[in-house]
Design a protein around this motif. Sequence first.
Motif, PDB file in Angstrom:
ATOM      1  N   PRO A 187      -4.410  11.994 -22.830  1.00  0.00           N
ATOM      2  CA  PRO A 187      -4.732  12.021 -21.394  1.00  0.00           C
ATOM      3  C   PRO A 187      -3.573  11.551 -20.527  1.00  0.00           C
ATOM      4  N   GLN A 188      -3.317  12.277 -19.454  1.00  0.00           N
ATOM      5  CA  GLN A 188      -2.280  11.927 -18.480  1.00  0.00           C
ATOM      6  C   GLN A 188      -0.986  11.489 -19.180  1.00  0.00           C
ATOM      7  N   CYS A 189      -0.502  12.338 -20.066  1.00  0.00           N
ATOM      8  CA  CYS A 189       0.621  11.924 -20.911  1.00  0.00           C
ATOM      9  C   CYS A 189       1.991  12.346 -20.389  1.00  0.00           C
ATOM     10  N   ILE A 190       2.031  13.363 -19.524  1.00  0.00           N
ATOM     11  CA  ILE A 190       3.336  13.831 -19.052  1.00  0.00           C
ATOM     12  C   ILE A 190       3.328  13.928 -17.525  1.00  0.00           C
ATOM     13  N   ALA A 191       4.275  13.224 -16.903  1.00  0.00           N
ATOM     14  CA  ALA A 191       4.431  13.313 -15.448  1.00  0.00           C
ATOM     15  C   ALA A 191       4.930  14.694 -15.066  1.00  0.00           C
ATOM     16  N   GLN A 192       4.448  15.187 -13.938  1.00  0.00           N
ATOM     17  CA  GLN A 192       4.863  16.493 -13.444  1.00  0.00           C
ATOM     18  C   GLN A 192       5.812  16.307 -12.264  1.00  0.00           C
ATOM     19  N   TYR A 193       7.045  16.731 -12.451  1.00  0.00           N
ATOM     20  CA  TYR A 193       8.056  16.590 -11.406  1.00  0.00           C
ATOM     21  C   TYR A 193       7.940  17.765 -10.439  1.00  0.00           C
ATOM     22  N   THR A 194       6.880  17.746  -9.648  1.00  0.00           N
ATOM     23  CA  THR A 194       6.636  18.826  -8.708  1.00  0.00           C
ATOM     24  C   THR A 194       7.628  18.744  -7.541  1.00  0.00           C
ATOM     25  N   VAL A 195       7.643  19.802  -6.718  1.00  0.00           N
ATOM     26  CA  VAL A 195       8.577  19.856  -5.588  1.00  0.00           C
ATOM     27  C   VAL A 195       8.440  18.587  -4.745  1.00  0.00           C
ATOM     28  N   GLY A 196       9.569  17.943  -4.463  1.00  0.00           N
ATOM     29  CA  GLY A 196       9.571  16.691  -3.709  1.00  0.00           C
ATOM     30  C   GLY A 196       9.599  15.451  -4.580  1.00  0.00           C
ATOM     31  N   HIS A 197       9.682  15.633  -5.908  1.00  0.00           N
ATOM     32  CA  HIS A 197       9.626  14.477  -6.815  1.00  0.00           C
ATOM     33  C   HIS A 197      10.754  13.485  -6.559  1.00  0.00           C
ATOM     34  N   LEU A 198      11.979  13.975  -6.430  1.00  0.00           N
ATOM     35  CA  LEU A 198      13.105  13.068  -6.219  1.00  0.00           C
ATOM     36  C   LEU A 198      12.919  12.236  -4.953  1.00  0.00           C
ATOM     37  N   ASP A 199      12.376  12.859  -3.910  1.00  0.00           N
ATOM     38  CA  ASP A 199      12.134  12.135  -2.663  1.00  0.00           C
ATOM     39  C   ASP A 199      11.076  11.057  -2.847  1.00  0.00           C
ATOM     40  N   ARG A 200      10.038  11.362  -3.623  1.00  0.00           N
ATOM     41  CA  ARG A 200       8.978  10.382  -3.863  1.00  0.00           C
ATOM     42  C   ARG A 200       9.518   9.167  -4.622  1.00  0.00           C
ATOM     43  N   VAL A 201      10.308   9.439  -5.649  1.00  0.00           N
ATOM     44  CA  VAL A 201      10.881   8.346  -6.439  1.00  0.00           C
ATOM     45  C   VAL A 201      11.846   7.517  -5.595  1.00  0.00           C
ATOM     46  N   ALA A 202      12.677   8.208  -4.820  1.00  0.00           N
ATOM     47  CA  ALA A 202      13.627   7.501  -3.954  1.00  0.00           C
ATOM     48  C   ALA A 202      12.887   6.645  -2.928  1.00  0.00           C
ATOM     49  N   LYS A 203      11.801   7.174  -2.386  1.00  0.00           N
ATOM     50  CA  LYS A 203      11.008   6.423  -1.402  1.00  0.00           C
ATOM     51  C   LYS A 203      10.425   5.160  -2.033  1.00  0.00           C
ATOM     52  N   GLY A 254       0.801  -1.218   0.000  1.00  0.00           N
ATOM     53  CA  GLY A 254       0.000   0.000   0.000  1.00  0.00           C
ATOM     54  C   GLY A 254       0.831   1.264   0.000  1.00  0.00           C
ATOM     55  N   GLU A 255       1.954   1.259   0.719  1.00  0.00           N
ATOM     56  CA  GLU A 255       2.802   2.436   0.795  1.00  0.00           C
ATOM     57  C   GLU A 255       3.453   2.720  -0.554  1.00  0.00           C
ATOM     58  N   LEU A 256       3.889   1.667  -1.235  1.00  0.00           N
ATOM     59  CA  LEU A 256       4.463   1.826  -2.568  1.00  0.00           C
ATOM     60  C   LEU A 256       3.416   2.379  -3.525  1.00  0.00           C
ATOM     61  N   SER A 257       2.223   1.800  -3.478  1.00  0.00           N
ATOM     62  CA  SER A 257       1.147   2.230  -4.362  1.00  0.00           C
ATOM     63  C   SER A 257       0.789   3.691  -4.136  1.00  0.00           C
ATOM     64  N   SER A 258       0.652   4.107  -2.897  1.00  0.00           N
ATOM     65  CA  SER A 258       0.269   5.497  -2.609  1.00  0.00           C
ATOM     66  C   SER A 258       1.381   6.466  -2.996  1.00  0.00           C
ATOM     67  N   THR A 259       2.631   6.044  -2.862  1.00  0.00           N
ATOM     68  CA  THR A 259       3.760   6.898  -3.266  1.00  0.00           C
ATOM     69  C   THR A 259       3.739   7.120  -4.775  1.00  0.00           C
ATOM     70  N   LEU A 260       3.499   6.061  -5.533  1.00  0.00           N
ATOM     71  CA  LEU A 260       3.440   6.184  -6.991  1.00  0.00           C
ATOM     72  C   LEU A 260       2.222   7.010  -7.408  1.00  0.00           C
ATOM     73  N   GLU A 261       1.124   6.845  -6.697  1.00  0.00           N
ATOM     74  CA  GLU A 261      -0.104   7.579  -7.006  1.00  0.00           C
ATOM     75  C   GLU A 261       0.077   9.082  -6.799  1.00  0.00           C
ATOM     76  N   SER A 262       1.035   9.477  -5.964  1.00  0.00           N
ATOM     77  CA  SER A 262       1.226  10.894  -5.644  1.00  0.00           C
ATOM     78  C   SER A 262       1.970  11.664  -6.737  1.00  0.00           C
ATOM     79  N   ILE A 263       2.430  10.970  -7.765  1.00  0.00           N
ATOM     80  CA  ILE A 263       3.096  11.651  -8.892  1.00  0.00           C
ATOM     81  C   ILE A 263       2.015  12.145  -9.849  1.00  0.00           C
ATOM     82  N   PRO A 264       1.867  13.472 -10.007  1.00  0.00           N
ATOM     83  CA  PRO A 264       0.779  14.000 -10.847  1.00  0.00           C
ATOM     84  C   PRO A 264       1.099  13.948 -12.334  1.00  0.00           C
ATOM     85  N   PHE A 265       0.043  13.978 -13.136  1.00  0.00           N
ATOM     86  CA  PHE A 265       0.156  13.981 -14.595  1.00  0.00           C
ATOM     87  C   PHE A 265      -0.781  15.044 -15.172  1.00  0.00           C
TER      88      PHE A 265
END
Length: 467
Positions: A414-430, A305-316
């Motif tokens: 639709p949802q074609c480009i990921a948005q590397y918003t502030v904190g993106h590197l931390d989300r990916v690393a997590k 669940g934690e992995l899923s929610s972390t990936l879900e937090s990356i906006p498009f």
Amino acid sequence: MGSHVILGGGIAGLSTAFYLLKQPSVKRIVVLESSSRLGGWIDTTRNKDGTIYEHGPRTIRPVGPQGANTLEMIEELGLVDSVRSIKYGHPSTTNRMILKDGKLHKLPADLISQFKKLPPFQSPLAYYILKEILRPAKKDSDVSLYEFINRRFGEDVANYAVDPLVRGICAGNSREISVHFIAKYLHQLEQKHNSIVKGYLIDWLKYKINPEPKTAAENCNIVKQARSEHWSVWGLENGLTTLTETLSQYLTANGVEIFTDYHIDDMKISNGSCILQGGSTLTCNHLTLALPAFNAANLTSGINGELSSTLESIPFVDVGVVNVMYKGNILKNEAFGFLVPSNQPDPILGCIFDTCSFRQGNRTILTLMMGGAWFKQLFQHKSKEEMVEIGMNSVSKILGINQTPMDIKAKILPQCIAQYTVGHLDRVAKARQIIKKEKLPLSLVGSSYDGVGINDTILSARRSVLN
């Protein structure tokens, strides 16, 4: 490693399979794509009259290790003769324009122009660069790109150089996008030396004294050619889909199993293996998720669940792409195109002059980009036809075009480009740390994580295989 399954048949998934073929321990490679076509957002339309439209990326930069890595792949695939290069000095490399108050302004493109006061800037760019040395630094791990550029160079540069650039690259809002998206190195210079200019000069001197070793890819003939001929960007004959077509043919010829229209209903992990339920049951030793982060989030929801929610937090964001063809050369200026800053009222992100880069007979082909971070605000309740009408009215007014187009082809991506918003590197690393900690036989690759460009995506695939 045994068997390896890749979910996603875009450039990330196909590239992963390409590099897996070089691993003797991998005995079986399977690529599963849910749609009817391979290539993902690399999408070329080839018209009956021989002209082409690109609905996604159209050119690739050769610079740096990422650029060399992609060119190395091109050479291995036997595509060198299909490469069409554009060298520095071509109008599409020197003429890039910004719209302000309904007028197009050419951005400074050479050393002399840096010292001239050119609209839309209030002062010469050299003034902002020199003034940067005196600006106070601020210690932070991440910040929006707009805030960072504003504090180092001022509002003019933030509003009319970086803001439209971000809209052109990822259709994003520079006030939300992380500084690490395209200015990670500049941010590091500020954090270490309290000034970008001072830090850059120090690094330049260090590089001159002790140059970094070249990667193996730099020894490829096509990379040497790109460097010696000073390529700015390159494309492929018959469009960039040529890359994904050739790559898929190469993979199939070398034993990779590729399936389209394949849907995964469930995914489980048991005894260190992945079990996929879809058209049939597939078990593999390792699974690469070469999917948009939101799709990867759905598939992993039952695993962690934690992995899923972390990936879900990356906006498009959604993007509208309108390809327009006119008879003859109707443009007043040869240029790459123009971008529209977000502080302007015009409803488009920008317009690319495709046939300035690559001629297509006696035709002018333009590509309008619309929406992005502003798609819902501008077009959520409008049809595709209404979107096209709005875009065409805008670009016709800006460019002074009165001619009726020969052809218009529009797509909403639709949802074609990921948005590397502030904190993106931390989300990916997590997300990757969770995978490592839980010893999940998974890898994450693609434009959701390590860069939205083709070079970044291919290198992401290579690193996921080697690491």
